[in-house]
Design an enzyme around this catalytic site. Sequence first.
Site, PDB file in Angstrom:
ATOM      1  N   LYS A  87       0.832  -1.195   0.000  1.00 20.25           N
ATOM      2  CA  LYS A  87       0.000   0.000   0.000  1.00 20.25           C
ATOM      3  C   LYS A  87       0.871   1.251   0.000  1.00 20.25           C
ATOM      4  CE  LYS A  87      -3.857  -1.880   2.744  1.00 20.25           C
ATOM      5  NZ  LYS A  87      -4.944  -1.657   1.771  1.00 20.25           N
ATOM      6  N   ARG A 145     -10.415 -11.569   1.995  1.00 19.21           N
ATOM      7  CA  ARG A 145     -11.309 -12.596   1.430  1.00 19.21           C
ATOM      8  C   ARG A 145     -10.655 -13.972   1.465  1.00 19.21           C
ATOM      9  NH1 ARG A 145     -11.514  -9.098  -3.979  1.00 19.21           N
ATOM     10  NH2 ARG A 145     -11.176  -7.512  -2.377  1.00 19.21           N
TER      11      ARG A 145
END
Length: 497
Positions: free
Chosen positions: A275, A349
């Site tokens: 990120k 996920r």
Amino acid sequence: MPAALKFGFTSFARPRGVLVVFCEENLQLGPATQKALAPIGDLLRRAAAADRFTGKMGSSLDIVAPSGLTLPRLVVVGIGKESELKSRDIVRLGGVAAGKVPTSAPSATIFAEFASGALKPAQLADLGLGARLRTYSFDLYKTKRKEGDERPSKAEVNFACSNPAAAEKAWARNSAIADGVVLARDLINEPANVLYPGEFARRASALSTLGVGVEVLDVAAMKRLGMGALLAVGQGSAHESKVVIMRWNGGKRGTDPVAFIGKGVCFDSGGLSIKPAAGMEDMKGDMAGAACVVGLMRALAARKAKVNVVGAIGLVENMPDGKAQRPGDIVTTMSGQTIEIINTDAEGRLVLADVLHYVNKRFKPKFMINLATLTGAIIVALGQEYAGMFCNDDKLAERLTKAGEETGERVWRMPLGAEYDKMIDSKFADMKNTGGRWGGAITAAQLLQRFVNKTPWAHLDIAGTALGSPQTDINKSWSSGWGVRLLERLVEDHYER
Ligand code: BES
Ligand code: MN
Ligand code: ZN
């Protein structure tokens, strides 16, 4: 108001410390309030006129050293129209009232009365809940205090009411809820160097003192189970991944449980798909879903809820490293389905895929609800007001929506469908872990759905509601503990029978 507060219930006679009273629009006061304020004559009316205070919901009027009373301060909090107040409004009023008591005050009395008379026990408990949540602050790591911010060692807030014993009883449930929310907020606010998966698992294990059964799966156990997706996320971290299973069996023996599953990414650097630096510190809160599940289990156990519940959390740290997973890797999940990793920052996920499958297979729950700070896309869609709800069962969706309206922790239903599902098909594996920029929150939900089969299930994407919370009347902290109140209400009002 200080953090370490003692709450109590008392009668309307002889208020002590800062006095907080409620008034309806047009300055209507209840009978006990009128009696207590008789010595100040028309001071309230004149102060209200000077301040243009009319008693609107959530507004307040401050009178310092009111002449005629020996009290240091009188605060009048407006409630608008009493007939329009819902449970969540009374919680909010508790927050407003507590927020008007200065930090340095050693004691305060809140008159639990509206114009029509004394509050009912359940309303009192809501007032107390709001006050408790408002006075929360996380200052474990502050070693110095600003001048004027020193707290008295023993501060107390008393709620004056008509039946203190009945209030005390009603408070038992809300006090358990408050403790659950506070636990969730604390876990979220803790930095990732302190709260890594092993430490998180230890803190969850402490629930055993309340009668919660706790099991911790380590990496060896997860390897035996074949949790290849969850393990791949944690493989670049110096901290070992964990899964914690919590069980509260307060319901009938042998009835199927309901299950709550939380994303517990203790820090999300993005992994090799790293990120940008700006705001990365917030990713210590990427375990808010797991924190909510732990807070919920605490609340249900503390109030001895008559229900069988499973709480399961997947705890990992997502880091770049020589051992970290790569874009292009293909992992095999516990369900046998394979996932191609396109972006290592779509890690939540992967964790949930294995935990959802495990819980579904082992416990055959009546329904499963997972909570996760899953996507930035849900923040773009809904901001911080609603959590995104993805659900394969209309009845469950309806109940969640209702519980959300009642508690103020609201959910907005988002779509699922075959067209979106197609977007995560992969050239090389059964699916890929991202579906492109469009509908990013939805394609994430589609991946989860591939691991739940027919079980009634809801996924709550709480990236917007859990972190960097807007300042509200019941929360001044960075973390909100969002979801504990919602799910406690769902279990209590819509399932516990
Ligand atoms: N934990 C983040 C989502 C997030 C973002 C939570 C901001 C709270 C605040 C999640 O793991 C993530 O990185 N999602 C990516 C997915 C993308 C790579 C497909 C996102 O939303 O950008
Ligand atoms: Mn991520
Ligand atoms: Zn994440």
